[in-house]
Design a protein around this motif. Structure first.
Motif, PDB file in Angstrom:
ATOM      1  N   TYR A 205      15.366  12.130   4.646  1.00 40.56           N
ATOM      2  CA  TYR A 205      14.887  11.001   5.728  1.00 40.56           C
ATOM      3  C   TYR A 205      13.504  10.922   5.228  1.00 40.56           C
ATOM      4  CZ  TYR A 205      12.981  10.033  10.622  1.00 40.56           C
ATOM      5  OH  TYR A 205      12.157   9.648  11.727  1.00 40.56           O
ATOM      6  N   VAL A 206      13.604   9.294   4.534  1.00 40.96           N
ATOM      7  CA  VAL A 206      12.514   8.553   3.770  1.00 40.96           C
ATOM      8  C   VAL A 206      11.015   7.885   5.031  1.00 40.96           C
ATOM      9  CG1 VAL A 206      11.328   6.642   2.311  1.00 40.96           C
ATOM     10  CG2 VAL A 206      13.319   8.097   1.848  1.00 40.96           C
ATOM     11  N   ARG A 207      10.555   8.941   5.546  1.00 35.59           N
ATOM     12  CA  ARG A 207       9.238   8.491   6.613  1.00 35.59           C
ATOM     13  C   ARG A 207       8.486   7.354   7.117  1.00 35.59           C
ATOM     14  NH1 ARG A 207       9.818  14.261   7.425  1.00 35.59           N
ATOM     15  NH2 ARG A 207      10.648  14.997   9.306  1.00 35.59           N
ATOM     16  N   GLU A 208       8.435   6.804   4.931  1.00 39.65           N
ATOM     17  CA  GLU A 208       7.326   5.841   4.862  1.00 39.65           C
ATOM     18  C   GLU A 208       7.489   5.637   3.339  1.00 39.65           C
ATOM     19  OE1 GLU A 208       2.311   5.005   5.235  1.00 39.65           O
ATOM     20  OE2 GLU A 208       3.892   6.889   6.076  1.00 39.65           O
ATOM     21  N   GLY A 209       7.640   4.611   2.958  1.00 39.53           N
ATOM     22  CA  GLY A 209       7.443   4.109   1.466  1.00 39.53           C
ATOM     23  C   GLY A 209       6.606   3.497   1.607  1.00 39.53           C
ATOM     24  N   ARG A 210       6.457   1.974   0.232  1.00 45.84           N
ATOM     25  CA  ARG A 210       5.798   0.868   0.790  1.00 45.84           C
ATOM     26  C   ARG A 210       5.481   0.050   2.061  1.00 45.84           C
ATOM     27  NH1 ARG A 210       9.479   0.698  -4.173  1.00 45.84           N
ATOM     28  NH2 ARG A 210       8.018  -0.172  -5.864  1.00 45.84           N
ATOM     29  N   ARG A 211       4.228   0.186   1.791  1.00 44.96           N
ATOM     30  CA  ARG A 211       3.996  -0.575   3.215  1.00 44.96           C
ATOM     31  C   ARG A 211       3.768  -1.908   2.436  1.00 44.96           C
ATOM     32  NH1 ARG A 211       1.208   3.715   3.420  1.00 44.96           N
ATOM     33  NH2 ARG A 211      -0.713   2.414   3.606  1.00 44.96           N
ATOM     34  N   PHE A 212       3.891  -3.237   3.360  1.00 45.98           N
ATOM     35  CA  PHE A 212       3.119  -4.456   2.812  1.00 45.98           C
ATOM     36  C   PHE A 212       2.345  -5.080   3.133  1.00 45.98           C
ATOM     37  CE2 PHE A 212       8.166  -3.864   1.272  1.00 45.98           C
ATOM     38  CZ  PHE A 212       7.524  -4.213   0.243  1.00 45.98           C
ATOM     39  N   GLU A 213       2.250  -5.891   2.645  1.00 45.32           N
ATOM     40  CA  GLU A 213       0.221  -6.755   2.722  1.00 45.32           C
ATOM     41  C   GLU A 213       1.187  -7.859   3.492  1.00 45.32           C
ATOM     42  OE1 GLU A 213      -2.839  -6.497   1.382  1.00 45.32           O
ATOM     43  OE2 GLU A 213      -2.731  -4.536   1.279  1.00 45.32           O
TER      44      GLU A 213
ATOM     45  N   TRP B  95       5.421  12.635  -3.114  1.00 50.13           N
ATOM     46  CA  TRP B  95       4.179  11.395  -2.862  1.00 50.13           C
ATOM     47  C   TRP B  95       4.785  10.299  -4.409  1.00 50.13           C
ATOM     48  CZ3 TRP B  95      -1.335  13.937  -3.420  1.00 50.13           C
ATOM     49  CH2 TRP B  95      -1.209  14.949  -2.279  1.00 50.13           C
ATOM     50  N   ALA B  96       5.580  10.602  -5.204  1.00 52.83           N
ATOM     51  CA  ALA B  96       6.023   9.741  -6.103  1.00 52.83           C
ATOM     52  C   ALA B  96       6.810   9.137  -5.664  1.00 52.83           C
ATOM     53  CB  ALA B  96       6.041  10.563  -7.799  1.00 52.83           C
ATOM     54  N   TRP B  97       7.817   9.013  -4.827  1.00 57.56           N
ATOM     55  CA  TRP B  97       9.525   8.702  -4.041  1.00 57.56           C
ATOM     56  C   TRP B  97       9.588   6.831  -3.519  1.00 57.56           C
ATOM     57  CZ3 TRP B  97      13.845  11.250  -2.581  1.00 57.56           C
ATOM     58  CH2 TRP B  97      14.692   9.768  -2.651  1.00 57.56           C
ATOM     59  N   PRO B  98       7.603   6.218  -3.542  1.00 59.08           N
ATOM     60  CA  PRO B  98       8.580   5.031  -3.010  1.00 59.08           C
ATOM     61  C   PRO B  98       8.373   4.493  -4.488  1.00 59.08           C
ATOM     62  CG  PRO B  98       6.381   5.914  -1.412  1.00 59.08           C
ATOM     63  CD  PRO B  98       7.097   7.167  -2.105  1.00 59.08           C
TER      64      PRO B  98
ATOM     65  N   ARG C 285       0.653  -0.956  -0.065  1.00 60.30           N
ATOM     66  CA  ARG C 285       0.143  -0.523   0.323  1.00 60.30           C
ATOM     67  C   ARG C 285       0.946   0.875  -0.565  1.00 60.30           C
ATOM     68  NH1 ARG C 285      -5.015  -0.875   3.336  1.00 60.30           N
ATOM     69  NH2 ARG C 285      -6.099  -3.226   3.122  1.00 60.30           N
ATOM     70  N   VAL C 286       0.471   3.021  -0.722  1.00 59.51           N
ATOM     71  CA  VAL C 286       0.823   3.402  -0.824  1.00 59.51           C
ATOM     72  C   VAL C 286      -0.144   4.629   0.176  1.00 59.51           C
ATOM     73  CG1 VAL C 286       2.226   5.975  -2.122  1.00 59.51           C
ATOM     74  CG2 VAL C 286       2.604   2.560  -1.843  1.00 59.51           C
ATOM     75  N   GLY C 287       0.065   5.606   0.424  1.00 58.06           N
ATOM     76  CA  GLY C 287      -1.416   6.613   0.613  1.00 58.06           C
ATOM     77  C   GLY C 287      -1.664   6.343   2.157  1.00 58.06           C
ATOM     78  N   ARG C 288      -2.903   6.770   2.527  1.00 58.38           N
ATOM     79  CA  ARG C 288      -3.828   6.653   3.713  1.00 58.38           C
ATOM     80  C   ARG C 288      -4.854   6.210   3.619  1.00 58.38           C
ATOM     81  NH1 ARG C 288      -3.558  13.155   5.390  1.00 58.38           N
ATOM     82  NH2 ARG C 288      -4.449  13.356   3.441  1.00 58.38           N
TER      83      ARG C 288
ATOM     84  N   GLY D 120     -10.899  12.526   6.929  1.00 63.34           N
ATOM     85  CA  GLY D 120     -10.841  10.761   7.868  1.00 63.34           C
ATOM     86  C   GLY D 120     -10.755  10.087   6.057  1.00 63.34           C
ATOM     87  N   GLU D 121     -11.367  10.927   5.174  1.00 64.28           N
ATOM     88  CA  GLU D 121     -11.224  10.228   3.637  1.00 64.28           C
ATOM     89  C   GLU D 121      -9.968   9.847   3.071  1.00 64.28           C
ATOM     90  OE1 GLU D 121     -14.687  12.464   1.212  1.00 64.28           O
ATOM     91  OE2 GLU D 121     -12.679  13.487   0.804  1.00 64.28           O
ATOM     92  N   SER D 122      -9.535   8.423   2.824  1.00 65.65           N
ATOM     93  CA  SER D 122      -8.694   7.423   2.408  1.00 65.65           C
ATOM     94  C   SER D 122      -8.183   8.466   0.610  1.00 65.65           C
ATOM     95  CB  SER D 122      -8.679   6.246   2.233  1.00 65.65           C
ATOM     96  OG  SER D 122      -9.185   6.209   0.280  1.00 65.65           O
ATOM     97  N   ASP D 123      -6.738   8.084   0.634  1.00 62.01           N
ATOM     98  CA  ASP D 123      -6.305   8.916  -0.393  1.00 62.01           C
ATOM     99  C   ASP D 123      -4.649   8.584  -0.670  1.00 62.01           C
ATOM    100  OD1 ASP D 123      -4.415  10.329   1.325  1.00 62.01           O
ATOM    101  OD2 ASP D 123      -5.420  12.052   1.280  1.00 62.01           O
ATOM    102  N   ASN D 124      -3.865   9.051  -1.554  1.00 60.25           N
ATOM    103  CA  ASN D 124      -2.691   8.428  -2.291  1.00 60.25           C
ATOM    104  C   ASN D 124      -1.481   9.789  -1.830  1.00 60.25           C
ATOM    105  OD1 ASN D 124      -3.046  10.609  -3.763  1.00 60.25           O
ATOM    106  ND2 ASN D 124      -1.607   9.499  -5.163  1.00 60.25           N
ATOM    107  N   ALA D 125      -1.771  10.228  -0.640  1.00 59.07           N
ATOM    108  CA  ALA D 125      -0.819  11.137  -0.365  1.00 59.07           C
ATOM    109  C   ALA D 125       0.408  10.172   0.846  1.00 59.07           C
ATOM    110  CB  ALA D 125      -1.325  12.365   0.742  1.00 59.07           C
ATOM    111  N   VAL D 126       1.169  11.190   0.453  1.00 56.49           N
ATOM    112  CA  VAL D 126       2.385  10.233   1.428  1.00 56.49           C
ATOM    113  C   VAL D 126       2.822  11.562   2.402  1.00 56.49           C
ATOM    114  CG1 VAL D 126       4.705   9.640   1.119  1.00 56.49           C
ATOM    115  CG2 VAL D 126       3.120   8.477  -0.770  1.00 56.49           C
TER     116      VAL D 126
END
Length: 620
Positions: A402-410, A339-342, A192-195, A223-229
């Motif tokens: 400082y890459v605080r968050e990239g891809r987050r795996f499932e 946003w595109a970094w991950p 996943r990428v985003g919120r 509280g809506e989801s999006d692709n923001a990093v």
């Protein structure tokens, strides 16, 4: 398998590749998670190779993150505690036990970037016979760079950035220790990428959120989801020591328009602290007049000088870890543009890294020189600059974003906010019997969007307190690939990941990954089929805290017993209370848990004695 190796030989001949040999473990990335995986595996007798894209090891702690992010220092131990103890000893050896440097290192939790690099290298050097380090090796997230067969990775290719050649690495287990999750993505692990939306997991701060810093949601929070990093920045090593100070240079791409909003923020004192909820326009105008008379700001929650631009944590030798100023609308974070970094190429990432560097230098140059700002404000900031004894091969500037968050795996277990929040007031978060480390930090995310008119804060900047929690092995295990571990780009939601993403936790997960890989190799099983009790026993023997107790340290002779019994439900409270006599109710509960009669007398036999009886029988 024989046909596979013949094919590899043919490919090498036709493509003129350089085969670098086979290792037990191939680790992509030399951040602390990757380093600890290699060290833990070496202590289990396994060989590994660390493939690092840059010319330096150490990740963020060696690039400005010198103020360790951890809320309860004794929660995470093992190799991380070994690292901090070595940091402290370094300052003792170099400056003396009673020196200011030792005081400022805060028991090894605060350190200069160059010192972190030295300690990591020293720890690796102790295992030169087992650990190989190759710098300037770039793994590109492309299908052609990975050989995957029957749910197992067989080999990968990296680019040697020094000679332009592709290199082949074969291994038994592979570790993705990148901040971005490049290896796991090409191996086919869902990510996943985003919120996520607040609705999906019911997490505080999820989705689009505008909040006064460390406070309640404000208008606009949907509280809506999006692709923001969440935003990235550089963790700067700053100093106000004239003998070790380098002035901020004006970047060639300097664009004054990017920083002009700071002018009114300084004059009026506008900030994002909760105190602003009670600030009126009249108060801000009064502050403007107050500043015009040569005074500092008097607005509640407002900062002045360098602290208007950057938060500062003291490090040894009159240096600071300069991070984004959380109470400011404009600081060293650069939201949206990352946003595109991950999922982008390294070519794109390098361009953004330069853009972020120029933006950061431009911000400080503006604050020191632009005449629209108060003169006494500029003079105070002019006292600060880059430390000239850090990053001397990179113009005194950090080498890594400082890459605080990239891809987050499932993965096998998906970590969310509920795993870090107490089940009731004063209680622990949910206990994971498969824990490989305890950890503790707030649910903490930086901004996802730039300043928006009428908003009290930047979208995405949140912080919610947690309690010391347990981290299950499943967060680093993919569901399908049998020989891949993910100790850095772990499995979790945006909010869940926001507490796991701290370097102490990543070091602990790296240690767990190294031992898991070793057990998988020894027992010829997938990483998911490693015996969890055997893994935990090894971690506990290495003084790793799997379940935190306030009254017990890893040096305690009963540490192993308490960790073992705690994970099995015998000690659910924050204190083990080993010396107390067992009460009747507890004796009944423990008897039911172990399912055999306990020879103990309520109010007389100590809890330790009863636990020892149970422990010895369970371990038979």
């Amino acid at each position: 398998m024989k046909q596979f190796h013949i094919l590899i030989i043919l490919l090498l001949a036709s493509w003129k590749l350089s085969a670098q040999g086979q290792f037990d473990i191939v680790i992509v990335g030399s951040n602390p998670g990757g380093i600890m995986a290699a060290i833990a595996a070496a202590r289990e007798g396994k060989t590994s190779v660390i493939l690092e894209r840059t010319n330096h090891i150490g990740g963020l702690p060696a690039n400005g993150l010198g103020a360790t992010d951890i809320a309860t220092r004794k929660a995470t131990t093992g190799l991380f505690a070994e690292f901090t103890s070595r940091i402290k000893q370094y300052y003792v050896d170099h400056y003396g036990a009673d020196s200011q440097q030792v005081k400022d290192c805060s028991d090894g939790f605060h350190f200069e970037p160059s010192v972190a690099a030295v300690i990591y290298q020293d720890m690796l050097n102790e295992h030169k016979d087992k650990i190989t380090i190759h710098l300037m090796r770039q793994f590109d997230a492309e299908d052609s760079n990975l050989s995957l067969k029957d749910e197992r990775i067989e080999s990968l290719y990296v680019l040697n950035r020094e000679n332009g050649q592709r290199e082949l690495y074969l291994g038994k287990v592979f570790v993705d220790a990148t901040y971005e999750g490049d290896l796991g993505a090409i191996a086919g692990v869902p990510f996943r990428v985003g919120r996520e939306s607040k609705e999906e997991f019911g997490e505080p701060g999820a989705g689009r959120a505008y909040e006064y810093w460390k406070s309640q949601p404000a208008e606009g929070s949907t509280g809506e989801s999006d692709n923001a990093v969440q935003a990235y920045n550089y963790r700067l090593c700053l100093t106000n020591n004239p003998k070790n100070r380098i002035a901020f240079p004006k970047p060639e791409s300097y664009n004054r328009a990017e920083y002009v909003s700071l002018i009114e923020d300084v004059w009026t004192g506008r900030n994002t602290q909760i105190a602003m909820a009670k600030v009126t326009d009249e108060m801000m105008e009064a502050n403007r007049k107050h500043i015009a008379q040569g005074n500092r700001t008097k607005l509640p929650g407002d900062s002045w000088g360098i602290r208007k631009l950057s938060s500062l944590v003291k490090l040894p030798n009159q240096k600071t870890d300069g991070n984004n100023q959380h109470a400011a609308f404009l600081s060293t974070d650069l939201p949206e543009e990352n946003w595109a970094w991950p999922t982008s190429s390294w070519e794109w990432r390098d361009k953004f890294a330069k853009r972020l560097r120029d933006y950061t230098l431009g911000l400080f140059w503006f604050a020191q020189h632009d005449q629209a700002l108060p003169e006494h404000f500029r003079k105070e900031i002019a006292e600060w600059g880059l430390a000239k004894d850090e990053y001397q091969d990179n113009n005194f500037f950090p080498r890594q974003v400082y890459v605080r968050e990239g891809r987050r795996f499932e993965g096998v277990y998906f970590f969310t906010a509920k795993d870090a929040l107490p089940v009731a007031q004063g209680k622990r978060p949910p206990l994971h019997a498969t824990s490989v480390t305890a950890s503790h930090y707030a649910l903490d995310s930086h901004a996802a969007r730039k300043r928006e008119t009428g908003r009290v804060h930047l979208d995405g900047f949140i912080s919610y307190p947690t309690a010391v929690y347990t981290v299950p092995l499943g967060v680093i295990l993919p569901r399908k690939v049998d020989n891949l571990l993910l100790p850095v780009p772990v499995s979790g939601s945006h909010i869940g990941f926001s507490t796991l993403r701290m370097e102490p936790c990543w070091m602990a997960l790296g240690q767990a990954a190294g031992i898991t890989a070793s057990l998988a190799i020894d027992n010829r099983v997938s990483v998911r089929d490693v015996n969890i009790s055997m893994l935990q026993d090894k971690l506990i023997r290495q003084r790793t805290t799997l379940m935190y107790y306030r009254d017990l340290q890893p040096e305690d002779p009963n540490f192993h017993l308490v960790q073992y019994m705690g994970l099995r439900g015998y000690l659910p409270d924050w204190d083990a209370n080993l010396t107390q006599a067992i009460d009747k109710e507890t004796l009944k509960e423990w008897s039911a848990l172990c399912n055999f009669q306990l020879d103990a007398i309520p109010e007389k036999t100590s809890r330790l004695e009863v636990l020892t009886i149970i422990y010895n029988k369970l371990r038979q």
